[in-house]
Design a protein around this motif. Structure first.
Motif, PDB file in Angstrom:
ATOM      1  N   TYR A  64       0.840  -1.194   0.000  1.00  0.00           N
ATOM      2  CA  TYR A  64       0.000   0.000   0.000  1.00  0.00           C
ATOM      3  C   TYR A  64       0.874   1.243   0.000  1.00  0.00           C
ATOM      4  CZ  TYR A  64      -3.329  -3.538   1.464  1.00  0.00           C
ATOM      5  OH  TYR A  64      -4.086  -4.669   1.527  1.00  0.00           O
ATOM      6  N   TYR A  65       0.467   2.234  -0.789  1.00  0.00           N
ATOM      7  CA  TYR A  65       1.286   3.414  -1.006  1.00  0.00           C
ATOM      8  C   TYR A  65       0.785   4.661  -0.304  1.00  0.00           C
ATOM      9  CZ  TYR A  65       2.579   0.465  -4.969  1.00  0.00           C
ATOM     10  OH  TYR A  65       2.968  -0.581  -5.756  1.00  0.00           O
ATOM     11  N   THR A  66      -0.466   4.665   0.117  1.00  0.00           N
ATOM     12  CA  THR A  66      -1.035   5.889   0.664  1.00  0.00           C
ATOM     13  C   THR A  66      -1.233   5.773   2.170  1.00  0.00           C
ATOM     14  OG1 THR A  66      -3.329   5.185   0.365  1.00  0.00           O
ATOM     15  CG2 THR A  66      -2.263   6.281  -1.493  1.00  0.00           C
ATOM     16  N   LYS A  67      -1.095   6.900   2.857  1.00  0.00           N
ATOM     17  CA  LYS A  67      -1.242   6.884   4.312  1.00  0.00           C
ATOM     18  C   LYS A  67      -2.674   6.516   4.701  1.00  0.00           C
ATOM     19  CE  LYS A  67      -1.752  11.943   4.645  1.00  0.00           C
ATOM     20  NZ  LYS A  67      -1.590  12.241   3.216  1.00  0.00           N
ATOM     21  N   GLU A  68      -3.624   6.799   3.829  1.00  0.00           N
ATOM     22  CA  GLU A  68      -5.014   6.481   4.142  1.00  0.00           C
ATOM     23  C   GLU A  68      -5.265   4.979   4.163  1.00  0.00           C
ATOM     24  OE1 GLU A  68      -4.049   8.625   1.841  1.00  0.00           O
ATOM     25  OE2 GLU A  68      -4.701  10.565   2.674  1.00  0.00           O
ATOM     26  N   SER A  69      -4.350   4.209   3.575  1.00  0.00           N
ATOM     27  CA  SER A  69      -4.520   2.756   3.514  1.00  0.00           C
ATOM     28  C   SER A  69      -4.135   2.058   4.802  1.00  0.00           C
ATOM     29  CB  SER A  69      -3.676   2.180   2.376  1.00  0.00           C
ATOM     30  OG  SER A  69      -4.066   2.700   1.134  1.00  0.00           O
ATOM     31  N   TYR A  70      -3.445   2.757   5.679  1.00  0.00           N
ATOM     32  CA  TYR A  70      -2.900   2.122   6.873  1.00  0.00           C
ATOM     33  C   TYR A  70      -3.721   2.439   8.111  1.00  0.00           C
ATOM     34  CZ  TYR A  70       1.210   0.840   4.210  1.00  0.00           C
ATOM     35  OH  TYR A  70       2.051   0.272   3.292  1.00  0.00           O
ATOM     36  N   TYR A  71      -3.945   1.399   8.898  1.00  0.00           N
ATOM     37  CA  TYR A  71      -4.756   1.563  10.104  1.00  0.00           C
ATOM     38  C   TYR A  71      -3.913   1.812  11.345  1.00  0.00           C
ATOM     39  CZ  TYR A  71      -8.478   0.724  13.471  1.00  0.00           C
ATOM     40  OH  TYR A  71      -9.386   0.866  14.489  1.00  0.00           O
ATOM     41  N   TYR A  72      -2.801   1.103  11.459  1.00  0.00           N
ATOM     42  CA  TYR A  72      -1.959   1.209  12.654  1.00  0.00           C
ATOM     43  C   TYR A  72      -0.715   2.044  12.357  1.00  0.00           C
ATOM     44  CZ  TYR A  72      -4.801  -2.721  14.271  1.00  0.00           C
ATOM     45  OH  TYR A  72      -5.836  -3.523  14.637  1.00  0.00           O
ATOM     46  N   TRP A  73      -0.348   2.882  13.334  1.00  0.00           N
ATOM     47  CA  TRP A  73       0.792   3.772  13.185  1.00  0.00           C
ATOM     48  C   TRP A  73       1.640   3.784  14.446  1.00  0.00           C
ATOM     49  CZ3 TRP A  73       2.029   6.488   8.792  1.00  0.00           C
ATOM     50  CH2 TRP A  73       1.070   6.496   7.780  1.00  0.00           C
ATOM     51  N   GLY A  74       2.934   3.948  14.238  1.00  0.00           N
ATOM     52  CA  GLY A  74       3.822   4.174  15.361  1.00  0.00           C
ATOM     53  C   GLY A  74       3.893   5.649  15.704  1.00  0.00           C
ATOM     54  N   GLN A  75       4.672   5.968  16.709  1.00  0.00           N
ATOM     55  CA  GLN A  75       4.807   7.351  17.177  1.00  0.00           C
ATOM     56  C   GLN A  75       5.890   8.120  16.435  1.00  0.00           C
ATOM     57  OE1 GLN A  75       2.698   8.907  19.491  1.00  0.00           O
ATOM     58  NE2 GLN A  75       1.593   7.049  18.950  1.00  0.00           N
ATOM     59  N   GLY A  76       6.726   7.415  15.718  1.00  0.00           N
ATOM     60  CA  GLY A  76       7.745   8.089  14.919  1.00  0.00           C
ATOM     61  C   GLY A  76       9.106   8.157  15.587  1.00  0.00           C
ATOM     62  N   THR A  77      10.118   8.285  14.746  1.00  0.00           N
ATOM     63  CA  THR A  77      11.488   8.484  15.202  1.00  0.00           C
ATOM     64  C   THR A  77      12.099   9.582  14.340  1.00  0.00           C
ATOM     65  OG1 THR A  77      13.592   7.392  15.701  1.00  0.00           O
ATOM     66  CG2 THR A  77      12.460   6.680  13.699  1.00  0.00           C
ATOM     67  N   GLN A  78      12.852  10.454  14.966  1.00  0.00           N
ATOM     68  CA  GLN A  78      13.362  11.628  14.263  1.00  0.00           C
ATOM     69  C   GLN A  78      14.700  11.339  13.596  1.00  0.00           C
ATOM     70  OE1 GLN A  78      14.562  15.209  16.622  1.00  0.00           O
ATOM     71  NE2 GLN A  78      13.020  16.236  15.374  1.00  0.00           N
ATOM     72  N   VAL A  79      14.804  11.764  12.361  1.00  0.00           N
ATOM     73  CA  VAL A  79      16.047  11.658  11.596  1.00  0.00           C
ATOM     74  C   VAL A  79      16.459  13.061  11.171  1.00  0.00           C
ATOM     75  CG1 VAL A  79      17.106  10.826   9.467  1.00  0.00           C
ATOM     76  CG2 VAL A  79      15.583   9.323  10.781  1.00  0.00           C
ATOM     77  N   THR A  80      17.677  13.418  11.505  1.00  0.00           N
ATOM     78  CA  THR A  80      18.210  14.724  11.122  1.00  0.00           C
ATOM     79  C   THR A  80      19.512  14.516  10.368  1.00  0.00           C
ATOM     80  OG1 THR A  80      17.249  15.760  13.090  1.00  0.00           O
ATOM     81  CG2 THR A  80      18.954  16.984  11.916  1.00  0.00           C
ATOM     82  N   VAL A  81      19.577  15.063   9.171  1.00  0.00           N
ATOM     83  CA  VAL A  81      20.763  14.935   8.328  1.00  0.00           C
ATOM     84  C   VAL A  81      21.374  16.320   8.172  1.00  0.00           C
ATOM     85  CG1 VAL A  81      21.701  14.116   6.152  1.00  0.00           C
ATOM     86  CG2 VAL A  81      19.664  13.025   7.118  1.00  0.00           C
ATOM     87  N   SER A  82      22.590  16.457   8.655  1.00  0.00           N
ATOM     88  CA  SER A  82      23.263  17.760   8.580  1.00  0.00           C
ATOM     89  C   SER A  82      24.100  17.848   7.308  1.00  0.00           C
ATOM     90  CB  SER A  82      24.145  17.963   9.808  1.00  0.00           C
ATOM     91  OG  SER A  82      25.173  16.993   9.843  1.00  0.00           O
ATOM     92  N   SER A  83      24.209  19.056   6.794  1.00  0.00           N
ATOM     93  CA  SER A  83      24.970  19.253   5.547  1.00  0.00           C
ATOM     94  C   SER A  83      26.438  19.533   5.824  1.00  0.00           C
ATOM     95  CB  SER A  83      24.354  20.407   4.766  1.00  0.00           C
ATOM     96  OG  SER A  83      24.337  21.580   5.558  1.00  0.00           O
TER      97      SER A  83
END
Length: 127
Positions: free
Chosen positions: A108-127
């Protein structure tokens, strides 16, 4: 109910790598297609990648194709996102998502297709 917990985010320099993990718990006896999405500050949540229950089908957003690899280990109820050649524009909160499926090959490609979600993890990429 399924609970999803992401880990592995952090701060990395451009060109570096990170591996995100998403561990599922709860009702894990059902087949689930899994996805990774990301949300940069001030922007909407966008599709990154998806993998079928069997692991045989994976698809990626054009922006990450060739740099990111999604995989899963059903015995460990965990999916992974290996991110290489990271760019500052990859900076975002990364979320994993799960959707029950009756087909081991579904993705599934769209966020609307998903029922369960995690809380997220932050990724920061410095230049």
């Amino acid at each position: 109910q399924v609970q999803l917990v992401e880990s592995g985010g952090g701060l990395v320099q451009a060109g570096g790598s990170l591996r995100l993990s998403c561990a599922a718990s709860g009702r894990t006896g059902t087949m689930y297609a899994m996805g990774w999405f990301r949300q940069a500050p001030g922007k909407g949540r966008e599709f990154v990648s998806t993998i079928s229950w069997s692991g045989g089908n994976t698809y990626y957003a054009e922006s990450v194709k060739g740099r990111f690899t999604m995989s899963r280990d059903n015995a460990k109820n965990t999916v992974y996102l290996q991110m290489n050649s990271l760019k500052p524009e990859d900076t975002a909160d990364y979320f994993c998502a799960a959707e029950p499926t009756i087909s081991s090959g579904s993705t599934y490609y769209t966020k609307e297709s998903y029922y369960y979600w995690g809380q997220g993890t932050q990724v920061t990429v410095s230049s």
